[in-house]
Write a protein that holds these residues in place. Structure first.
Motif, mmCIF file in Angstrom:
data_model
loop_
_atom_site.group_PDB
_atom_site.id
_atom_site.type_symbol
_atom_site.label_atom_id
_atom_site.label_comp_id
_atom_site.label_asym_id
_atom_site.label_seq_id
_atom_site.Cartn_x
_atom_site.Cartn_y
_atom_site.Cartn_z
ATOM 1 N N VAL A 60 -9.732 11.502 4.584
ATOM 2 C CA VAL A 60 -8.328 11.883 4.722
ATOM 3 C C VAL A 60 -8.181 13.378 4.422
ATOM 4 N N ASP A 61 -7.000 13.909 4.690
ATOM 5 C CA ASP A 61 -6.752 15.322 4.371
ATOM 6 C C ASP A 61 -6.630 15.512 2.864
ATOM 7 N N TRP A 62 -5.722 14.732 2.246
ATOM 8 C CA TRP A 62 -5.526 14.886 0.802
ATOM 9 C C TRP A 62 -5.013 13.583 0.208
ATOM 10 N N VAL A 63 -5.218 13.457 -1.093
ATOM 11 C CA VAL A 63 -4.760 12.271 -1.814
ATOM 12 C C VAL A 63 -3.852 12.701 -2.963
ATOM 13 N N ALA A 64 -2.892 11.866 -3.282
ATOM 14 C CA ALA A 64 -1.953 12.165 -4.359
ATOM 15 C C ALA A 64 -2.663 12.172 -5.704
ATOM 16 N N GLY A 65 -2.193 13.030 -6.604
ATOM 17 C CA GLY A 65 -2.878 13.255 -7.872
ATOM 18 C C GLY A 65 -2.723 12.168 -8.902
ATOM 19 N N MET A 66 -2.159 11.033 -8.532
ATOM 20 C CA MET A 66 -1.980 9.948 -9.506
ATOM 21 C C MET A 66 -3.320 9.361 -9.964
ATOM 22 N N PHE A 67 -4.360 9.446 -9.106
ATOM 23 C CA PHE A 67 -5.699 8.984 -9.489
ATOM 24 C C PHE A 67 -6.701 9.596 -8.510
ATOM 25 N N ILE A 68 -7.433 10.585 -8.975
ATOM 26 C CA ILE A 68 -8.448 11.239 -8.134
ATOM 27 C C ILE A 68 -9.746 11.338 -8.922
ATOM 28 N N VAL A 69 -10.845 11.051 -8.240
ATOM 29 C CA VAL A 69 -12.185 11.159 -8.819
ATOM 30 C C VAL A 69 -12.882 12.344 -8.165
ATOM 31 N N PHE A 70 -13.270 13.328 -8.981
ATOM 32 C CA PHE A 70 -13.962 14.518 -8.485
ATOM 33 C C PHE A 70 -15.408 14.514 -8.970
ATOM 34 N N GLU A 129 6.160 6.847 7.520
ATOM 35 C CA GLU A 129 5.059 5.951 7.847
ATOM 36 C C GLU A 129 3.739 6.576 7.408
ATOM 37 N N ALA A 130 2.753 5.723 7.181
ATOM 38 C CA ALA A 130 1.460 6.176 6.671
ATOM 39 C C ALA A 130 0.757 7.069 7.694
ATOM 40 N N ASP A 131 0.131 8.128 7.207
ATOM 41 C CA ASP A 131 -0.650 9.016 8.076
ATOM 42 C C ASP A 131 -2.026 8.429 8.391
ATOM 43 N N VAL A 182 0.846 -1.188 0.000
ATOM 44 C CA VAL A 182 0.000 0.000 0.000
ATOM 45 C C VAL A 182 0.887 1.246 0.000
ATOM 46 N N GLU A 183 0.719 2.121 -0.993
ATOM 47 C CA GLU A 183 1.491 3.352 -1.042
ATOM 48 C C GLU A 183 0.862 4.411 -0.133
ATOM 49 N N ASP A 184 1.710 5.346 0.319
ATOM 50 C CA ASP A 184 1.205 6.409 1.210
ATOM 51 C C ASP A 184 0.639 7.545 0.364
ATOM 52 N N SER A 185 -0.413 7.231 -0.355
ATOM 53 C CA SER A 185 -1.025 8.198 -1.269
ATOM 54 C C SER A 185 -2.056 9.086 -0.577
ATOM 55 N N ALA A 186 -2.352 8.801 0.683
ATOM 56 C CA ALA A 186 -3.304 9.601 1.461
ATOM 57 C C ALA A 186 -2.569 10.137 2.685
ATOM 58 N N ARG A 187 -2.552 11.441 2.829
ATOM 59 C CA ARG A 187 -1.717 12.037 3.875
ATOM 60 C C ARG A 187 -2.441 13.172 4.596
ATOM 61 N N ARG A 188 -1.824 13.585 5.703
ATOM 62 C CA ARG A 188 -2.256 14.809 6.370
ATOM 63 C C ARG A 188 -1.642 15.992 5.617
ATOM 64 N N PHE A 189 -2.269 17.155 5.758
ATOM 65 C CA PHE A 189 -1.766 18.313 5.036
ATOM 66 C C PHE A 189 -0.324 18.612 5.445
#
Length: 246
Positions: free
Chosen positions: A164-174, A152-154, A129-136
Motif C-alpha cells: 500500500v502507499d501508507w498506513v495509519a499510525g495507530m499500529f505500525i511495525v518498522f 471507500e477503501a483505497d 475493516v477500517e480504511d487504515s491503508a490508503r493512497r497518498f
C-alpha cells in the motif's frame, strides 16, 4: 542508535499516553498475552498523570519516559526509538486492543529485504475493516473525503498481504534499519499525517509498506479532530505541509 547485535531478536514497542492511563493499561494487559518473543515496552507520559497503573506489569520490561512538556506524535516516538534496542520498532496507539496477538507474520515480513514497514488488518469495535491503508493524499483525495464524505477503501487488504502507499499510525511495525534510514518521523508534523509522510519517504528509498491481514487488531477510535478545534487545526496544518512539502 544501532541495535546491539545481542538484541537482534528483541522487539521494541512504543506507546504514548496523553492522560490515557486506563487505555494504556488495557493495551498492556493485551501485550502480556502476545506471542512475539522478547519484548521491551517504552511508555511515554506526554502530560503529567498518575502512573500507578503500570505497577501491575512487573512481568513486562517497561521503561517510562516523562515529558517536561507535551510533544507531538513524531517527537514522542522518535524519543522512544532513541532509547530502544530492538531490531523491530512498533508504534501503537493506546486505543488499540489486541489480545492474544501473534506478531510472527508482521515480524517476519518487516525483517525481509526491501520491506520498510508493515501493519496488521485494523478492525473497528463492530468488526468492520477500517480504511487504515490508503493512497497518498492529494488535494482531490482530501476534498473527496472531507467535503463529499466519500470514504471507500483505497485498497482491499482483507484477503492477502498487500503493498500500500501508507498506513495509519495507530499500529505500525518498522524495521530498525528502515526507521533509521529515513530519520524517523518528521517532527514538524505535531500531530496527523506524519504516518503518511514517513511511508512516502520509505517509498522513495524503494522500501515497501505492507498490510498483512494474518494479524488483526481492534481500534477503539478516539477521533479528537472531529470534536476539538485545536486538533482540527493540527490536522489541516499537517495536510498542507504534506501536500506542499515534497
Amino acid at each position: 542508535m544501532r541495535a546491539d547485535p545481542s538484541n537482534s531478536a528483541l522487539i521494541s514497542l512504543s506507546v504514548v499516553s496523553h492522560g490515557q492511563g486506563s487505555l494504556v493499561q488495557a493495551l498492556l494487559r493485551d501485550v502480556q498475552t502476545w506471542q512475539c518473543g522478547r519484548l521491551e515496552v517504552i511508555v511515554t507520559l506526554n502530560i503529567p498523570e498518575d502512573d500507578s497503573f503500570l505497577h501491575e506489569f512487573g512481568n513486562l520490561n517497561v521503561r517510562v519516559i516523562r515529558n517536561a512538556r507535551p510533544k507531538g506524535f513524531g517527537a514522542n516516538h522518535n524519543g522512544a526509538f532513541a532509547q530502544s534496542g530492538g531490531d523491530v520498532f512498533i508504534v501503537a496507539n493506546p486505543d488499540i486492543r489486541a489480545p492474544h496477538l501473534d506478531l510472527s507474520a508482521l515480524i517476519d515480513t518487516v525483517r525481509t529485504a526491501g520491506i520498510g514497514a508493515c501493519a496488521p488488518l485494523v478492525l473497528s469495535i463492530d468488526g468492520k475493516v477500517e480504511d487504515s491503508a490508503r493512497r497518498f493524499p492529494t488535494f482531490g483525495r482530501l476534498a473527496k473525503r472531507a467535503v463529499l464524505k466519500i470514504r471507500e477503501a483505497d485498497f482491499d487488504v482483507s484477503r492477502q498481504p498487500t503493498v500500500v502507499d501508507w498506513v495509519a499510525g495507530m499500529f505500525i511495525v518498522f524495521s530498525r534499519e528502515a526507521f533509521q534510514q529515513v530519520g524517523g518521523f518528521d517532527e514538524a508534523y505535531f500531530m496527523y499525517m506524519e504516518d503518511a509522510d514517513i511511508c512516502r519517504r520509505l517509498s522513495r528509498l524503494r522500501l515497501a509498506v505492507i498490510v498483512d491481514p494474518r494479524c488483526k487488531v481492534v481500534h477503539e477510535a478516539r477521533r479528537a479532530s472531529r470534536r476539538n478545534l485545536q486538533h482540527l487545526r493540527w490536522h489541516l496544518r499537517s495536510a498542507m505541509r504534506f501536500l506542499f512539502h515534497v
